[in-house]
Write an enzyme that holds these catalytic residues in place. Structure first.
Site, mmCIF file in Angstrom:
data_model
loop_
_atom_site.group_PDB
_atom_site.id
_atom_site.type_symbol
_atom_site.label_atom_id
_atom_site.label_comp_id
_atom_site.label_asym_id
_atom_site.label_seq_id
_atom_site.Cartn_x
_atom_site.Cartn_y
_atom_site.Cartn_z
ATOM 1 N N LEU A 169 50.503 132.948 -4.686
ATOM 2 C CA LEU A 169 50.642 131.518 -4.759
ATOM 3 C C LEU A 169 52.332 131.181 -4.651
ATOM 4 C CD1 LEU A 169 49.257 128.730 -5.486
ATOM 5 C CD2 LEU A 169 49.906 129.110 -7.991
ATOM 6 N N SER A 200 48.729 139.024 -6.360
ATOM 7 C CA SER A 200 48.688 137.641 -7.159
ATOM 8 C C SER A 200 46.994 137.072 -6.476
ATOM 9 C CB SER A 200 49.846 137.029 -7.072
ATOM 10 O OG SER A 200 49.909 135.975 -8.271
ATOM 11 N N GLN A 201 47.503 135.664 -6.397
ATOM 12 C CA GLN A 201 46.518 135.141 -5.845
ATOM 13 C C GLN A 201 45.705 135.588 -4.581
ATOM 14 O OE1 GLN A 201 46.196 130.257 -5.571
ATOM 15 N NE2 GLN A 201 46.360 130.900 -3.328
ATOM 16 N N ASP A 258 54.012 140.903 -17.572
ATOM 17 C CA ASP A 258 53.759 140.413 -16.505
ATOM 18 C C ASP A 258 54.502 138.710 -16.501
ATOM 19 O OD1 ASP A 258 52.247 140.009 -13.535
ATOM 20 O OD2 ASP A 258 52.209 138.102 -14.806
ATOM 21 N N HIS A 266 56.106 138.929 -13.311
ATOM 22 C CA HIS A 266 55.078 138.911 -12.195
ATOM 23 C C HIS A 266 55.929 138.744 -10.729
ATOM 24 C CE1 HIS A 266 51.485 137.593 -10.706
ATOM 25 N NE2 HIS A 266 51.919 136.403 -9.939
#
Length: 305
Positions: free
Chosen positions: A48, A114-115, A231, A286
């Site tokens: 993202l 991630s995404q 994270d 993250h």
């Protein structure tokens, strides 16, 4: 698409002066070594609000560790476009990745951040002739997302986690990527019946394609799930390893989740095969997972041969 590897070096050699070309010989030698050793191409799918340029450190780590590896960061759905619906992204990334697969007789590796880890799951589930060996899921909300993070405040300033379901579990909400995997543990029925993406991938509601999708997913050779307690974005962080909240917001680890116990899409099978690897690293926020050399050497390097 941005690629780094032997192909780009060959192009540079053809364009270089004789002196500059001489400097490339050691790198071309590394490429020859890679062709003998047989490093598989690596495909990176971003998350993202990211873009391909954010992964230069990860590309460097790979080529330092496995010289000559062809690394491609797919340059699609960058920045704001990463909010497009997940199935649209799956189809777009799939179209860009498929030719790379076709040109890799020995297969490829996925690193999906991630995404992007959820995008890659969609690709692996729906592409019957993929040739992915290692699927490295790098701090991805594989079991869903439920948390008051800075991302949430930025995207939906009028909402908090407890009421975002009012938007996400509507037809309008399902046009936004994050809502496709928003998993509110206090409104499970709404999630199951409204999620156009994650609930289907997890076969949490009837899915006529579930058997075929499981068969496709299990063609991978290794599933590497990377995450950690610091994270700060993936919530709970154990979602990166298929753990998630119960309705009391107590984390239930993957091995006790229904989707694992019923082997809905193959997690239990992968574990029985010895092909499910969990790698937890504390102290990593993250945005730094793909730039952390310790994470690369500890959790990724050995699976990229």
């Amino acid at each position: 698409m941005e690629g780094f590897g032997c192909a780009s070096l060959r192009m540079r050699r053809r364009r270089s002066s004789s002196g500059a070309a001489g400097l490339l010989w050691p790198l071309l030698g590394a490429c020859l070594w890679a062709s003998v050793v047989g490093y598989k191409p690596v495909i990176i799918v971003h998350g993202l609000f990211d873009s391909s340029g954010d992964f230069i450190n990860l590309q460097r780590f790979i080529n330092e560790s496995h010289p000559g590896t062809n690394v491609t960061v797919i340059d699609l759905f960058d920045r704001g476009a990463s909010l497009e619906p997940m199935w649209k992204q799956v189809e777009g990334f799939k179209a860009a990745i498929y030719p790379i697969m076709q040109n890799a007789a020995d297969g490829v590796h996925f690193i999906c951040y991630s995404q992007g880890g959820l995008v890659c799951r969609g690709i692996l589930s729906t592409l019957s002739d993929h040739n992915v060996h290692s699927f490295i899921s790098l701090s991805s909300p594989q079991a869903g997302q439920y948390g008051d993070t800075d991302y949430l405040k930025y995207l939906f300033p009028q909402f908090v986690k407890s009421n975002l379901y009012h938007l996400c579990y509507t037809a309008l909400g399902q046009m936004i990527s994050i809502c496709n995997y928003w998993n509110d543990p206090h409104h499970r029925d709404l999630y199951v019946n409204s999620s156009d993406y994650l609930a289907l991938l997890n076969s949490e509601r009837p899915n006529p394609n579930s058997t075929e999708w499981k068969k496709n997913f299990l063609k991978i050779k290794k599933l590497v799930l990377i995450g950690g307690p610091d994270d700060g974005v993936i919530t709970p962080w154990q979602s990166s390893q298929f753990g998630f909240y119960d309705d009391n917001e107590t984390v239930v680890e993957m091995q006790h989740q229904d989707l694992y116990l019923r082997d809905v899409f193959g997690l239990k099978t992968l574990a029985a095969r010895g092909d499910l690897i969990l790698c937890s690293v504390p102290g990593v926020q993250h945005i730094w997972w793909h730039s952390n050399k310790t994470v690369f050497h500890t959790c990724m390097e050995k699976w990229l041969v």
